[in-house]
Design a protein around this motif. Structure first.
Motif, PDB file in Angstrom:
ATOM      1  N   UNK A   1       7.960 -21.114  97.809  1.00  0.00           N
ATOM      2  CA  UNK A   1       9.364 -20.888  97.905  1.00  0.00           C
ATOM      3  C   UNK A   1       9.778 -20.172  96.467  1.00  0.00           C
ATOM      4  N   UNK A   2      10.892 -19.551  96.565  1.00  0.00           N
ATOM      5  CA  UNK A   2      11.293 -18.774  95.318  1.00  0.00           C
ATOM      6  C   UNK A   2      10.152 -17.806  94.780  1.00  0.00           C
ATOM      7  N   UNK A   3       9.422 -17.177  95.585  1.00  0.00           N
ATOM      8  CA  UNK A   3       8.369 -16.264  95.237  1.00  0.00           C
ATOM      9  C   UNK A   3       8.530 -14.995  95.825  1.00  0.00           C
TER      10      UNK A   3
ATOM     11  N   UNK B   1       4.899 -12.346  92.965  1.00  0.00           N
ATOM     12  CA  UNK B   1       4.106 -13.703  92.699  1.00  0.00           C
ATOM     13  C   UNK B   1       3.260 -14.075  93.591  1.00  0.00           C
ATOM     14  N   UNK B   2       3.417 -13.541  95.007  1.00  0.00           N
ATOM     15  CA  UNK B   2       2.270 -13.783  95.906  1.00  0.00           C
ATOM     16  C   UNK B   2       0.970 -13.211  95.532  1.00  0.00           C
TER      17      UNK B   2
ATOM     18  N   UNK C   1       7.216 -16.469 100.135  1.00  0.00           N
ATOM     19  CA  UNK C   1       6.121 -15.696 100.538  1.00  0.00           C
ATOM     20  C   UNK C   1       4.740 -16.320 100.535  1.00  0.00           C
ATOM     21  N   UNK C   2       3.849 -15.858 101.202  1.00  0.00           N
ATOM     22  CA  UNK C   2       2.553 -16.415 101.234  1.00  0.00           C
ATOM     23  C   UNK C   2       1.547 -15.521 101.767  1.00  0.00           C
ATOM     24  N   UNK C   3       0.370 -16.012 101.848  1.00  0.00           N
ATOM     25  CA  UNK C   3      -1.023 -15.190 102.331  1.00  0.00           C
ATOM     26  C   UNK C   3      -1.913 -15.951 103.249  1.00  0.00           C
ATOM     27  N   UNK C   4      -2.789 -15.284 103.879  1.00  0.00           N
ATOM     28  CA  UNK C   4      -3.834 -16.208 104.610  1.00  0.00           C
ATOM     29  C   UNK C   4      -5.150 -15.454 104.154  1.00  0.00           C
TER      30      UNK C   4
END
Ligand code: ATP
Ligand code: MN
Length: 457
Positions: free
Chosen positions: A247-249, A253-254, A424-427
């Protein structure tokens, strides 16, 4: 059966002069006039244990000397006569299980293709033991990395009704008989176990977003399933997926976390699997250790998709699939970028929205989304990630454009209604990472029982 790991016998100097018991499988047997030598492996250590048999004091059952036999040896730990570490002077050698000569793992190097046909025995080889020790160390390091940074470990559903855009790639889960006959599809699912169409999760991301927009930083690490019909050296029907969500990214940042994670994992493998990486460097990928050391120390490249296309277009003649702006990057393009152009890992960013998923944040240009793929030499894509669309209206528009079932995504949309935040995020494909750090070229060789089209055990 009280016994000591071969790893300890080899490495613990305080055991010298002590009577101990070890168990293992015979790797080699050498005989001379007065003494004979058994080399044992029990899986705990890369180097094997040398057992010295004084023939004047001890007669050994010949079955105990056969390649692949399992034995239990009692003896005195002594400093190795030659080289470093310890060895064992045997006082008794007992047979646990004999091993007939048709044992398929023979000493001469067999091919990986052949070993793939005997997945239940290939782990007896040095190569596979090294792969799976590295895999285990890397898995531990993943948990450590996130735990140290206060990311919480979430377990997202494996059986799910949400299809995370992967409609065609989803395995269905059903308890309906094979010959169930209904007039309509709707009726079929209504009578099924869950009362709706269900399948195996292709990603924990959507549920990960639920967790991240409450707990702040989370990660999942578990299996994902893809019924994709791609018979490649980089795809499995069931693979392990590391998916942080923050969160808050925003996209940078990711990218920062992805780079930090990869370097952390590489350092952990180099430090904790020194023997294994040395083995891979010698027998599997020359220069592996230098490559990994360099990658852990240098900055990854970042390149806009639009710029990547400019670079690739000049080389279109060499590609099977020539590119233009809007093309999805194929493996050949990904590898060219990371291997020939940047010569290191590279994050490609801001892809055309048409080739990416509905949930990715739409950029101000109206054409691209804040997505990134990390490409690495030898493999191509190892990570796929993005900033997620946090704006309700924009997300809704993207879903409508794709004719998605909005009712099915009510909860997902709610996250944009009640206190929406940039996130955001990743796999990261865990097997692809293991391939990268071991140099193994086929994903089927870093998985215990690989499953792919028409292949399951
Ligand atoms: P690819 O383009 O290589 O098929 P993808 O874009 O479908 O991958 P994502 O949905 O972005 O993959 O998944 C995130 C990561 O999961 C990928 O970067 C890759 O490392 C891994 N991954 C995806 N599909 C598979 C698969 N079938 N087998 C093994 N790993 C996979
Ligand atoms: Mn991807």
């Amino acid at each position: 059966m009280k016994h000591i790991d071969i790893y300890d016998v080899l490495n613990n100097p305080t055991l010298i002069g002590q009577e101990t018991v070890v168990c293992g499988w015979v790797r080699t047997f050498r005989d001379s006039a007065q003494v004979s030598f058994l080399e044992l492996a029990d899986g705990t250590s890369f180097p094997r244990l040398q057992v010295v048999i004084d023939k004047s004091a001890l007669t050994v059952d010949p079955e105990c000397t056969k390649l692949g036999a399992s034995v239990r040896v009692k003896g005195m730990v002594v400093k190795a006569f030659k080289g470093e570490g310890n060895e064992l002077n045997a006082s008794s050698v007992a047979l646990l299980g004999k091993c007939p000569p048709e044992y398929p793992i023979q000493k001469k190097r067999t091919t990986l293709d052949f070993l793939r046909t005997i997945p239940h025995l290939r782990l007896r080889t040095n190569t596979f033991q090294a792969v799976f020790r590295v895999r285990s160390v890397a898995a531990q390091a993943i948990h450590r990395f996130f735990h140290e940074r206060r990311f919480f470990y979430m377990n997202t559903p494996l059986v799910t009704a949400s299809d995370c855009e992967g409609a065609g790639e989803m395995f269905r889960v059903t308890t309906q008989p094979w010959n169930a006959s209904y007039k309509t599809e709707e009726e079929y699912y209504k009578n099924d176990f869950f009362g709706v169409k269900a399948g195996l999760s292709v990603s924990g991301q959507l549920e990960g977003e639920v967790a991240a927009t409450a707990l702040g930083k989370i990660y999942t690490f578990g299996p994902s399933f893809r019924a994709e019909n791609s018979n490649t050296a980089r795809h499995l029907a069931e693979f392990w997926h590391v998916e942080p969500e923050i969160a808050f990214a925003e996209l940078p940042d990711v990218i920062e976390i992805a780079e930090e994670l990869l370097k952390y994992l590489i350092r952990a493998v180099l430090a904790e699997c020194a023997e294994e990486t040395k083995f891979f460097d010698t027998f599997v990928e020359k220069g592996l250790i230098d490559k990994l050391t360099h990658v852990a120390e240098s900055d990854f490249a970042v390149c806009e998709y639009t710029e990547a296309i400019e670079i690739l277009k000049k080389e279109n003649a060499r590609f099977q699939f020539p590119v233009e702006w809007g093309s999805d990057l194929q493996s050949e393009h990904e590898r060219f970028l990371t291997e020939e152009v940047f010569k290191r890992p590279v994050f490609v960013t801001n892809y055309p929205k048409e080739i990416k998923s509905f949930y990715m944040k739409q950029n101000a240009d109206g054409k691209t989304v804040a997505a990134t793929d990390l490409l690495v030499p030898g493999i191509g894509e190892i990570i796929g990630g993005s900033e997620r669309e946090a704006d309700y209206e924009k997300l809704l528009t993207a879903m409508k454009e794709r004719k998605m079932d909005l009712d099915a995504y009510k909860q997902y949309l709610d996250l944009r209604v009640f206190g929406s935040v940039p996130h955001g995020g990743f796999g990261l494909g865990f097997e692809r990472f293991v391939m990268y750090v071991t140099g193994m070229e086929n994903i089927r060789d870093v998985t215990l029982f690989p499953r792919w089209t028409k292949n399951i055990m």
